[in-house]
Design a protein around this motif. Structure first.
Motif: not given
Length: 590
Positions: A39-47, A51-57, A62-65
């Motif tokens: 998930i962290i790797g996917g987030a890094a690739k996506d960002i 970068l946007s607030a929606a992506k960060v949220e 997802v990480l919180l869940g």
């Protein structure tokens, strides 16, 4: 190691469902946790794409869940597996206590009380940690590694090979240190047993220590034993202090290789997208490595727990494998009726570690009769009566009850028919009423009136009622708040309350004066009617009214008969009568 842990298998079998459920929860926890680096790797690739607030949220939720699900199953894992280890500790402690309760006197002569206490507490705690945290942490390491390894291989087989290269060395180190930890912990537990035994003896004999002004000497001896325990503990601590940094060094080496080689792979990918790994993959891989650090480091902790637990299992098993030499294995009567006819038939008895104590004892005690036994100190009087309730095991057929060998009777049935006042009085740290009613098969079996009547027979009720709380007075450990005579009479009341078929008084009136002795004997005469009574006595006043008197000298019956018959023999008993008569005359003259 497998053989040392074999005694635990029945307990593990009993709670296998808990360990299976705990294992399932552990698998779900680790599989869920292993998704976090992806998930962290996917987030890094996506960002990287913007970068946007929606992506960060989105990625944060997802990480919180995933973290929440992982945390829930971690809680379940700990609750179930640690809970099972507590249940096994509970069962093992009960089994050990029950086993010790069945052991004969000889067992407790071989094992010091402090040593038994150490094995029942400190060693049991080490076994619990072996069955709880050790299993959980080792399983956690194995499962997470198994879940993470395919993901890491998928990112970079070359990087994974290099990262795991130092691990075989770490395994050898664990084996090396493990064997030494086991030996050192065995020595620590032996030292702990020594200081426990020394403390128990000092607390029990505190009056004697104070009487001889030996407080400083005993404190010095305890300090010596304590220093030995500390020294051995520090040696283990130094060994553990070497194990953990060594493991961390090799695990840090793996992380260093990951950073060096992984960074190079990222640079290759920047030059050629078909080579190396991406930044997002590098993020994921490094997260896996960081998450693997604690499970790997925990192996050092697990090794410590396993070696401690294995040493403790051996120490506990040493007690558990000792079979009671006195048991119901030969019992043939399910619910016998006991009248109290006792026969000694050419009895010879020898203690396991000593010479023969009783020689060719032949004696018949009819049901309902009374027998007094007297003789010099060390002639075997207490040993003889201890054979009747099978506190020691007599040779087969040498002691009969109602014409049958004692072994034919279940122990519970035999001993419930006997009221026994031993030479060394023992009272529990409870109320006087509780001590008198100790023989109750169920709480409240005897009423307060019956307890007071038994105390009256023992000529102690008046003194008890003068205490601030009467029969509810707490007597302290081993009855230390009572005098020797009060303790003996309380024990006598305990035996009388049972209303036994056989009453055995082993010098039970030695700590009372002659006037109190006469009062007790007068009260006992009605209690002795219809029951077999055996009195060990050094005073003629205690023995003279018995139906028969046996004089035991050097383990043999030297004289046997009534008071008048023995006087006519002009032997040991006559000398005893004359000596005590002279002492009484001298005391009266003063």
């Amino acid at each position: 190691m497998f053989q040392r842990l074999r005694p635990l298998f029945p307990y593990l079998k009993r709670y296998w469902r808990s360990y299976v459920l705990g294992g399932l929860a552990l698998i779900i926890y680790n599989v869920t946790k292993s998704a976090i680096p992806l998930i962290i790797g996917g987030a890094a690739k996506d960002i990287q794409g913007g970068l946007s607030a929606a992506k960060v949220e989105h990625h944060s939720l997802v990480l919180l869940g995933v973290a929440t699900v992982s945390g829930i199953f971690l809680y379940l894992t700990r609750q179930i597996i640690i809970g099972a280890s507590r249940e096994i500790e509970f069962d093992l402690r009960n089994d050990l206590f029950s086993h010790l309760e069945k052991q004969p006197q000889a067992f407790f002569q071989r094992h010091r009380t402090g040593d038994i206490m150490a094995r029942s507490t400190n060693d049991l705690n080490a076994v619990r940690q072996l069955l709880g945290p050790a299993i959980m942490y080792s399983a956690n390491t194995i499962v997470f590694t198994a879940a993470a390894l395919p993901m890491m291989l998928r990112i970079s087989p070359r990087l994974t090979l290099l990262a795991f290269l130092p691990l075989p060395i770490a395994s050898v180190i664990v084996q090396y240190f493990g064997a030494r930890i086991h030996k050192r912990f065995e020595r620590i537990q032996a030292s702990f047993s020594d200081i426990s035994a020394q403390a128990e003896e000092n607390f029990s004999g505190v009056r004697l220590i104070r009487a001889f002004s030996q407080e400083d000497a005993q404190a010095e001896a305890f300090e010596t034993a304590n220093l030995e325990y500390i020294d051995r503990s520090l040696r283990l601590a130094r060994l553990m202090a070497m194990l953990w940094p060594t493991l961390e060094f090799f695990l840090g080496l793996s992380l260093m290789l990951t950073l060096l080689v992984g960074g190079h792979e990222v640079l290759l990918n920047n030059r050629d997208p078909h080579m190396g790994i991406t930044v997002s993959q590098f993020f994921s891989y490094n997260t896996y490595m960081v998450m693997l650090l604690w499970p790997m480091i925990a192996l050092g902790y697990v090794v410590n727990l396993v070696q401690r637990g294995a040493a403790s299992v051996v120490r506990i098993h040493e007690l558990m494998i000792e079979k009671p030499t006195i048991d119901d294995s030969a019992a043939k009567l399910s619910a016998p009726s006991i009248s109290g006819h006792i026969t000694f038939n050419h009895l010879n008895f020898t203690y396991p570690t000593g010479p023969e104590v009783l020689h060719d004892i032949t004696l018949d005690i009819p049901a309902g009769s009374s027998l007094a036994i007297t003789g010099p100190t060390g002639s075997g009087k207490s040993t003889l009566v201890a054979l009747i309730p099978r506190l020691y095991g007599a040779p087969t057929g040498s002691v009969l009850l109602d014409g049958r060998p004692l072994r034919d009777y279940p122990l519970a049935t035999l001993r419930s028919a006997i009221g026994f006042v031993p030479q060394e009085t023992f009272l529990f740290s409870t109320t006087i009423a509780g001590n008198i009613a100790f023989g109750d098969q169920s709480p409240g079996e005897h009423s307060p009136e019956q307890i007071q009547a038994a105390a009256t027979t023992a000529h102690i009720a008046t003194e008890i009622l003068e205490f601030p709380h009467g029969f509810d007075t707490i007597v302290g450990e081993r009855g230390m708040t009572l005098s020797g005579g009060q303790k003996q009479r309380t024990a006598l009341a305990r035996a009388v309350l049972r209303d036994p078929r056989i009453l055995i008084l082993d010098d039970a009136l030695a700590s009372v004066d002659t006037y109190t002795e006469e009062q007790i004997l007068n009260a006992l005469r009605s209690a002795m009617e219809g029951r077999t009574t055996i009195l060990i006595a050094h005073r003629v006043s205690t023995a003279r009214n018995a139906d028969r008197i046996a004089v035991l000298v050097d383990g043999r019956i030297a004289e046997l008969g009534t008071h008048d018959e023995l006087l006519a023999l002009n032997g040991y008993y006559t000398d005893l009568v004359e000596k005590q008569s002279l002492e009484e005359e001298l005391a009266a003259a003063q």
